[in-house]
Design an enzyme around this catalytic site. Structure first.
Site: not given
Ligand code: BES
Ligand code: MN
Ligand code: MN
Length: 453
Positions: A85, A149
């Site tokens: 997603d 996610e």
């Molecule tokens: N891939 C990201 C998280 C990320 C990005 C970690 C860059 C380290 C470096 C992930 O898809 C994301 O966006 N996570 C969300 C979590 C939330 C929706 C629960 C975030 O970090 O905002």
């Molecule tokens: Mn991600």
């Molecule tokens: Mn993300």
């Protein structure tokens, strides 16, 4: 393996483009059918890569895709996790080319999800295909790609608990994070957690004439702004009582170790077009965005925002607020402290409501494990350099859940760059990173199998 990659480079990219054309935005129900289409696409590519039992598992939300290849039960098992997603592409008008029509410019793939996470998890499917095609898969592999996610993985916890045996593995391998730069590969050793809330301040029972009532009745927007402003002190510290109680302070040695990671402040400012950085006193920019907790308003609204001027005292003002957490803060504890504090600072004349959204636990992975060593060696083989251990600022809440429910640690072997514009308009992923990732992943399997002997 590298010859297989060379011979199939264009096809790998074409397939990724097909996946990027599917607008699998999990947050927006109008894309529900597309989200499912993306899941089916992933399932079919897992089968084509030579994995067994590829299928969709329905959840009350979007489906989970799972497949596996058990080469020998005596061998170690790697569980690959990713998400198909993507974030909403809004605002569309800021994209130079449409978000779901992938385009190559300057050796980069531009599309929503190019890096987060389609481009990154797809490297695993292609790396596994390459290993299977060349008789070089030295571990068992399980692949689980989810579709929620970006909206908090609400149904994945139940899925993991209900499929504990199926998901059992020795290590979880995730490519959904960043490296420092293409010259300085790195491995993230931690992620921040998240507590996300929506607040609402209500004044009078209706919008009022700002001349007739202004000055005599609380204006919810004025009040909300003051309440939000009071959540940080002059040092950039968060003023919620007890907010820092469970924050693990790093030792001077640990901080010195992390400070070794190359960081160019001038380049950072230039990239963002800002004339200075800001944050908590006593911490570097890297520390502020990784080992320290934060509180940020993500959106704020209320009153009149149409054309021209309307003289009005709004009845309601709202904001969405995220708090990034570090070990050993928990989303439950922080959401509770926030709520108590926010309600307590409301002045007379308004009422305040706090609605909790999703949350996630912070995560750290040990660097003295064979799993980390295998990942480190894989980078050395493919990049000619040892990766620098870093702590990341983003969140992947499922990592803590995997540890709790499966007792398995995650290795964060991401290949993106912070400048890839994740969640922003014009998200991109370097062709170099896509192919280098496909080259690096098989080395992990090789070293992991050898180290686990
Ligand atoms: N891939 C990201 C998280 C990320 C990005 C970690 C860059 C380290 C470096 C992930 O898809 C994301 O966006 N996570 C969300 C979590 C939330 C929706 C629960 C975030 O970090 O905002
Ligand atoms: Mn991600
Ligand atoms: Mn993300």
């Amino acid at each position: 393996m590298t010859t297989y990659l060379e011979a199939n480079k264009q096809r790998f990219l074409d397939e990724l483009f097909d996946l990027l054309r599917i607008p699998s935005v999990s947050a927006d129900s109008k894309f529900k059918g597309d989200v499912r289409r993306a899941a089916e696409f992933v399932r079919d590519k897992l089968t084509a890569a030579g994995l067994d039992k590829a299928q969709l598992y329905d959840t009350p939300g979007h489906p989970v895709v799972y497949a596996e290849k058990i080469v020998d039960p005596a061998r170690p098992t790697v569980l690959v996790y990713g998400h198909y997603d993507v974030q909403p592409a809004d605002p569309y008008e800021l994209w130079n080319t449409p978000p779901f029509e992938p385009t190559i410019r300057n050796e980069r793939i531009y599309a929503r999800g190019a890096c987060d996470d389609k481009g990154q998890f797809y490297m695993h499917i292609k790396a596994i295909e390459a290993m299977l095609a060349t008789d070089g898969l030295p571990c068992n592999v399980k692949v689980m790609i989810e579709g929620e996610e970006e909206v908090g993985s609400d149904h994945l916890g139940t899925f993991v608990v209900e499929h504990r045996d199926m998901l059992q593995a020795d290590v979880i391998l995730i490519s959904d994070t960043s490296i420092i730069s293409n010259e300085t590969p790195s491995l993230e050793t931690g992620l921040r957690g998240l507590s996300y809330v929506e607040v609402q301040v209500t004044g009078a029972n209706r919008d009022l004439h700002s001349g007739v009532y202004g000055g005599g009745v609380a204006n919810p927007i004025n009040v909300l702004c003051e309440m939000i402003a009071s959540l940080h002190d002059e040092q950039g510290r968060i003023t919620i009582p007890g907010f820092y109680d469970n924050v693990t302070e790093l030792s001077d040695e640990e901080r010195a170790e992390l400070a070794k990671a190359p960081f160019d402040l001038e380049e950072y400012k230039r990239d963002l077009a800002i004339n200075d950085v800001m944050g908590e006193t006593g911490y570097s920019t890297n520390e502020r965005t990784s080992i320290r907790p934060t509180l940020d308003v993500n959106g704020i609204w209320g009153g009149y925002i149409g054309e021209g001027a309307k003289t009005v005292l709004p009845s309601v003002a709202s904001a969405k607020i995220s708090m990034r957490l570090v070990p050993d803060q928990t989303p439950e504890e922080i959401t509770e402290r926030f709520t108590k504090h926010f309600v307590s600072i409301a002045p007379a004349g308004v009422t305040v409501q706090v609605k909790p959204h999703h949350g996630g636990m912070p995560y750290v992975t040990p660097v003295d494990s064979v799993e980390f060593e295998a990942a480190s060696k894989a980078f050395e083989d493919a990049w000619g350099k040892k990766p620098v251990p870093t702590r990341g600022g983003g969140s992947i809440p499922i990592t803590a859940l995997f540890e709790k429910e499966l007792g398995v640690k995650s290795i964060l072997m991401g290949f993106g760059l912070d400048s890839d514009a994740l969640h922003s308009p014009n998200e991109s992923y370097g062709l170099f990173n896509f192919y280098k990732g496909i080259e690096t992943i098989p080395y992990f399997y090789k070293h992991y199998a050898a180290l686990k002997q």
